[in-house]
Design an enzyme around this catalytic site. Structure first.
Site, PDB file in Angstrom:
ATOM      1  N   LYS A  78      54.727  13.832 -54.801  1.00  0.00           N
ATOM      2  CA  LYS A  78      55.994  13.959 -53.804  1.00  0.00           C
ATOM      3  C   LYS A  78      56.054  12.923 -53.039  1.00  0.00           C
ATOM      4  O   LYS A  78      55.395  12.499 -51.997  1.00  0.00           O
ATOM      5  CB  LYS A  78      56.350  15.073 -53.354  1.00  0.00           C
ATOM      6  N   SER A 156      63.484  20.778 -53.096  1.00  0.00           N
ATOM      7  CA  SER A 156      63.797  18.837 -53.714  1.00  0.00           C
ATOM      8  C   SER A 156      63.102  18.696 -54.933  1.00  0.00           C
ATOM      9  O   SER A 156      62.762  17.677 -54.663  1.00  0.00           O
ATOM     10  CB  SER A 156      63.415  18.850 -51.801  1.00  0.00           C
ATOM     11  N   SER A 180      61.757  24.669 -51.550  1.00  0.00           N
ATOM     12  CA  SER A 180      61.469  23.633 -52.188  1.00  0.00           C
ATOM     13  C   SER A 180      60.567  23.327 -53.468  1.00  0.00           C
ATOM     14  O   SER A 180      60.533  22.761 -54.407  1.00  0.00           O
ATOM     15  CB  SER A 180      62.382  22.292 -51.414  1.00  0.00           C
TER      16      SER A 180
END
Length: 493
Positions: A78, A156, A180
């Site tokens: 990420k 997210s 998330s």
């Protein structure tokens, strides 16, 4: 050999050790899949040369008999994790071109274990969002599709979820501040675990809300989550909130035996207007765990209704403090100034240009609730509510509950753009089942458990006792075995 990217971590690990496949072959298969999946927008910075170099090193380690479980496994990272010499922007223009001189502890642990980095993954800007639509790169897309609608992969960690679900990588790192990891996992039919706060180091992860943020793995099943989580965990002296607690062999705890375990069903999670499909899946989850030998009991978590308001005071408050460092002075974007502009104008212009609308909204909310006249009325009150929410869980566990079963999300994945012009609160409601776990610092996992009437995946969430990720993973494993979820998205990208 072109379908090697479809393998799971455990499967690939065993094949690598037997010599049936090499890390370089696995990596090339993933790089080829990424190249053909531009329509998903999952990867935002590709690192093929680094991946091949790491894969070759992993193959040498395996040959020498020095191969931890994650050795040779191709992963996506990420964009919130700082990766040495590789763009790490937190999907924000304000960090455009930033290449750290250091490695985050979590990604460093994975690479020390021999994992391979394929590239950086899309996300909501500074991890603020539930649909991946606040990213400066443009949104990632869910590989699951209904008709011609493009769906959100969640947020997210939307790029991580999309990449794992589409078999672009064997696993991915995510972060979870209010759901998330778990919400995108549920939206894309994969597994995602947020460990206990302090289990994984936060050092080198771009901060959103420091008392809530926690890294975790996003994988194709529970066994893979156990393997990857073990490699990510461990005490880190560089993070004052990192717990000095031994990391067990999580995979060895996956027996599937949950006879005698007590599973709590919180009555406060029955929401008005909840889709019948979510309610039915939850009921089916209770039955599956009961059939596996668990005792199902109703419990009360009375302060649940205050969780979302408390979260959306505390998280923006911490964000406004953390994001104050992005000022155009030391790194990242700096606005072009006009003659006569001073430092105040530089700050204002830089931050106005560098931060997207959602980040600006949360910074302003956070600054407001921390201001002199409102600190006690909002921030301190929210902190007191947080303590009550934590005590609700402590009371449930003290009464003998081993894990708590809830829906992971209030719906299946929604269409991209559908909530863009709506009241922001509508988007925030996506976190209704997940934020309590972050406020209480507990471990939580989302497991795919069924499909809705449109054929989209739905997830169930299990919440565990602090530091008992092994027990939680084992309960999730039992649920996974009973649910038998094997559906994959039909390739359209």
């Amino acid at each position: 050999m072109t379908d090697l990217n479809n393998m799971k971590i455990a499967e690939a690990r065993d094949a690598l050790r037997k010599g049936d496949v090499t890390s370089l072959e696995l990596t090339e298969a993933c790089l080829g899949a990424i190249e053909g999946a531009g329509a998903l927008g999952a990867f935002v910075h590709n690192t093929p040369d680094l991946a091949r170099e790491q894969a070759a090193a992993a193959d040498a380690r395996i040959k020498a008999g020095d191969a931890p479980d994650m050795c040779g496994i191709p992963l996506g990272i990420k964009d919130l994790f700082c990766t040495k010499g590789v763009e790490s922007q937190a999907a924000s223009n304000i960090l455009g071109g930033f290449k750290p001189e250091y490695e985050s502890t979590v990604s460093g642990k994975l690479f020390d274990a021999g994992a391979v980095m394929l590239g950086k993954l899309n996300m909501d800007e500074f991890a603020m969002g539930s649909s991946n639509e606040t990213s400066c790169y443009g949104n990632a897309v869910n590989p699951w599709k209904v008709d011609e609608r493009q769906l959100t992969p969640g947020g997210s960690s939307g790029g991580s979820a999309s990449a794992v679900a589409a078999d672009l990588c064997l696993g991915a790192t995510g972060t979870d501040t209010g759901g998330s990891i778990r919400q995108p996992a549920a939206f894309t039919g994969i597994t995602g675990i947020k460990p206990t706060y302090g289990r994984c180091s936060r050092w080198g992860i771009v901060a959103f809300a420091s008392s809530l943020d926690q890294a975790g793995p996003m994988t194709k099943d529970v066994r893979d989550a156990a393997i990857m989580l073990e490699a990510m965990c461990g005490h880190d002296a560089k993070d004052s909130t990192s717990a000095d607690i031994a990391v067990p062999n999580f995979e060895a705890m996956l027996t599937g035996d949950i006879k005698g375990k007590t599973i709590g069903i919180p009555r406060e999670y029955y929401m008005d207007g909840m889709p019948a499909e979510i309610d039915a899946l939850w009921a089916e989850g209770r039955k599956m765990l009961a059939d596996a030998g668990a005792k199902i009991v109703d419990i009360s978590l009375p302060h649940t209704k205050y969780a979302l308001p408390a979260y959306y005071v505390i998280a923006p408050a911490e964000a406004s403090s953390n994001l104050a460092r992005y000022d155009g002075v030391r790194y990242g974007h700096r606005a072009t100034l006009e003659a006569g502009d001073g430092i105040t104008e530089m700050y204002e212009k830089t931050r106005a240009e560098g931060f997207g609308p959602e980040v600006q909204r949360r910074v302003m909310v956070g600054t407001y609730v921390l201001s002199a006249g409102f600190y006690d009325a909002y921030y301190n009150r929210a902190r007191r509510v947080r303590t009550l929410i934590k005590k609700d869980f402590e009371d449930a566990f003290a009464a003998g509950v081993d894990a708590i079963l809830t829906p992971a999300t209030p719906s299946s994945a929604f269409g991209l753009g559908e909530m863009k012009d709506a009241d922001p609160v509508q988007m925030y409601l996506n976190d209704v089942f997940t934020v309590t776990v972050n406020l209480a610092g507990l471990p939580g996992i989302s497991v795919p458990a069924g499909l809705d009437k449109s054929g989209l995946p739905l997830g169930l969430q299990l919440i565990g006792r602090p530091w008992e990720e092994g027990d939680l993973l084992n309960t999730a494993y039992a649920l996974e075995q009973a649910a038998g979820f094997v559906a994959k998205p039909a390739k359209w990208w």
